[in-house]
Design a protein around this motif. Structure first.
Motif, short mmCIF file in Angstrom:
data_model
loop_
_atom_site.label_atom_id
_atom_site.label_comp_id
_atom_site.label_asym_id
_atom_site.label_seq_id
_atom_site.Cartn_x
_atom_site.Cartn_y
_atom_site.Cartn_z
N ASP A 137 0.84 -1.20 0.00
CA ASP A 137 0.00 0.00 0.00
C ASP A 137 0.88 1.25 0.00
OD1 ASP A 137 -2.18 -1.58 0.10
OD2 ASP A 137 -2.92 -0.91 2.06
N LYS A 139 0.70 5.47 0.94
CA LYS A 139 -0.09 6.51 1.61
C LYS A 139 0.69 7.82 1.62
CE LYS A 139 -2.46 7.57 5.96
NZ LYS A 139 -1.76 8.85 6.16
N ASP A 144 -5.73 10.58 4.04
CA ASP A 144 -6.16 9.73 5.15
C ASP A 144 -6.13 8.25 4.79
OD1 ASP A 144 -6.66 11.95 6.73
OD2 ASP A 144 -8.72 12.16 5.98
N SER A 145 -6.34 7.91 3.53
CA SER A 145 -6.45 6.50 3.14
C SER A 145 -5.26 6.06 2.30
CB SER A 145 -7.75 6.27 2.36
OG SER A 145 -7.78 7.08 1.20
N SER A 146 -5.04 4.74 2.28
CA SER A 146 -3.96 4.16 1.50
C SER A 146 -4.49 3.68 0.15
CB SER A 146 -3.32 2.98 2.24
OG SER A 146 -2.83 3.39 3.50
N LYS A 147 -3.58 3.55 -0.81
CA LYS A 147 -3.90 2.99 -2.13
C LYS A 147 -3.15 1.66 -2.29
CE LYS A 147 -4.46 7.44 -4.52
NZ LYS A 147 -4.12 8.32 -3.38
#
Length: 290
Positions: A137, A139, A144-147
Motif C-alpha cells: 500500500d 499513503k 487519510d487513506s492508502s492505495k
C-alpha cells in the motif's frame, strides 16, 4: 480467489512489488526479500509504504516468544544512502504490517527499497503448501487513506513424500464393493504431486481389485471407485508399499460385517480458523479439510 486473478487493475504508476524468489518449501528456514520499486509518483517526507501478507503471519514465524523490538531487528531494508526511512511493525490480531516511513529525502521513479523478512534465515515458512500473497500500500502524508499499489505471490511448495495415507470406509458389509483412496503427503500433511506405484501385501491383494498408480498431475490423490471387496467378516488393515518412493502404508481399521450395519461412521471438522482470523488457510480450504 486472489491468486486465480490473471490481471488486476492497480494504480501501478505508484510503484511495483516483486520477490527475489517466488518459490519456497514448506517449513523452510529462510528469508524473503521484497523489492518495492517507486513509480511515477515519488515518495517524499511523511509518505508511507505498507507491506502485509495474506496466507500466514510472517512476524509470528520469525522467532518464538520475542517482543516487537526484537522482531524489528529481524526485518531489514536497503535503499538510497541519502534517504532516511523509518521502520515499524504492526502485529495484532487483525493487522500484520511492515510500515516504511520517509523521514528525510525523497525516492524517485525506479528507485527501489529492498525489504528482507527473516535476517540470518530466521523466517520459518508456513507449513501449508499454498500461495502467500504480499500486498503493498502507498499513503501520502496529506491523505487519510492508502492505495493498493501491487501484489507479489510466493508459492510454498510441498516437500518430498513422507507418508502415504490410505482411506477406506470404517464399516462395510461382506462382498460390498467399497471405495479406496490414496494420498501422497509430505511431513506436514501437504499433498505431493509425484509418481507412485502401490503394491499390496499378499493377504490384501485378493480384496483390492487392482494396484494403484499415481502420476504427476494427479496432485497426490487417487481414488479407486468400488476398488475394495472383502468376503469374510472381521477387522482388517490394508497394507502395501509404494515401489517408487519405497514407503510402506497402512489403511485405517476396517470392520467388515455379515450384514448392512445399522449405523455408519462419518468424520468432519466442525470448527476451524482461516487467514481472516488467527488461522492460515482460506475459508475454501477450511471447508475442504472439514
Amino acid at each position: 480467489n486472489v491468486t486465480g486473478v490473471q490481471t488486476c487493475a492497480l494504480p501501478i504508476c505508484f510503484g511495483h512489488l516483486s520477490l527475489d524468489c517466488t518459490d519456497k518449501y514448506a517449513g523452510e528456514k529462510t528469508s524473503v526479500s521484497l523489492i518495492c520499486e517507486v513509480g511515477d509518483t515519488e515518495l517524499q517526507k511523511g509518505d508511507k509504504i505498507k507491506i502485509y501478507a495474506i496466507g500466514f503471519n510472517p512476524f509470528s514465524c520469525l522467532t518464538k516468544d520475542v517482543n516487537d523490538e526484537v522482531k524489528t531487528t529481524l526485518v531489514t531494508f536497503n535503499t538510497r544512502a541519502d534517504v532516511e526511512l523509518g521502520l515499524g511493525i504492526f502485529d495484532s490480531f487483525c493487522k500484520r504490517e511492515i510500515i516504511l516511513s520517509v523521514m528525510s529525502g525523497s525516492l524517485r521513479k525506479n528507485d527501489t527499497i529492498e525489504v528482507t523478512i527473516g535476517k540470518n534465515n530466521s523466517l520459518e515458512i508456513s507449513e501449508i503448501s499454498r500461495a502467500i500473497v504480499f500486498y503493498m500500500d502507498y499513503k501520502k502524508a496529506n491523505e487519510d487513506s492508502s492505495k493498493l499499489i501491487d501484489m507479489a505471490v510466493l508459492n510454498v511448495l510441498a516437500t518430498d513424500v513422507h507418508e502415504i495415507e490410505c482411506n477406506v470406509g470404517p464399516i462395510i458389509s461382506c462382498n460390498e464393493q467399497s471405495d479406496l483412496a490414496i494420498r501422497l503427503l509430505d511431513k506436514y500433511g501437504n499433498p505431493v504431486d509425484c509418481n507412485a506405484n502401490i503394491e499390496w501385501d499378499s493377504q490384501v491383494a485378493a480384496a483390492v481389485t487392482r494396484n494403484i498408480e499415481l502420476q504427476e498431475g494427479d496432485k497426490g490423490y487417487r481414488k479407486l471407485k468400488n476398488g475394495l471387496k472383502i468376503s469374510s467378516p472381521g477387522f482388517y488393515v490394508l497394507k502395501g508399499k509404494d515401489k517408487i518412493n519405497n514407503i510402506s502404508l497402512a489403511s485405517n481399521p476396517v470392520k467388515c460385517l455379515n450384514k448392512e450395519p445399522e449405523y455408519k461412521l462419518f468424520f468432519g471438522d466442525i470448527h476451524n480458523h482461516d487467514h481472516l482470523s488467527p488461522g492460515l488457510a482460506s475459508p475454501r480450504e477450511g471447508y475442504s479439510a472439514a
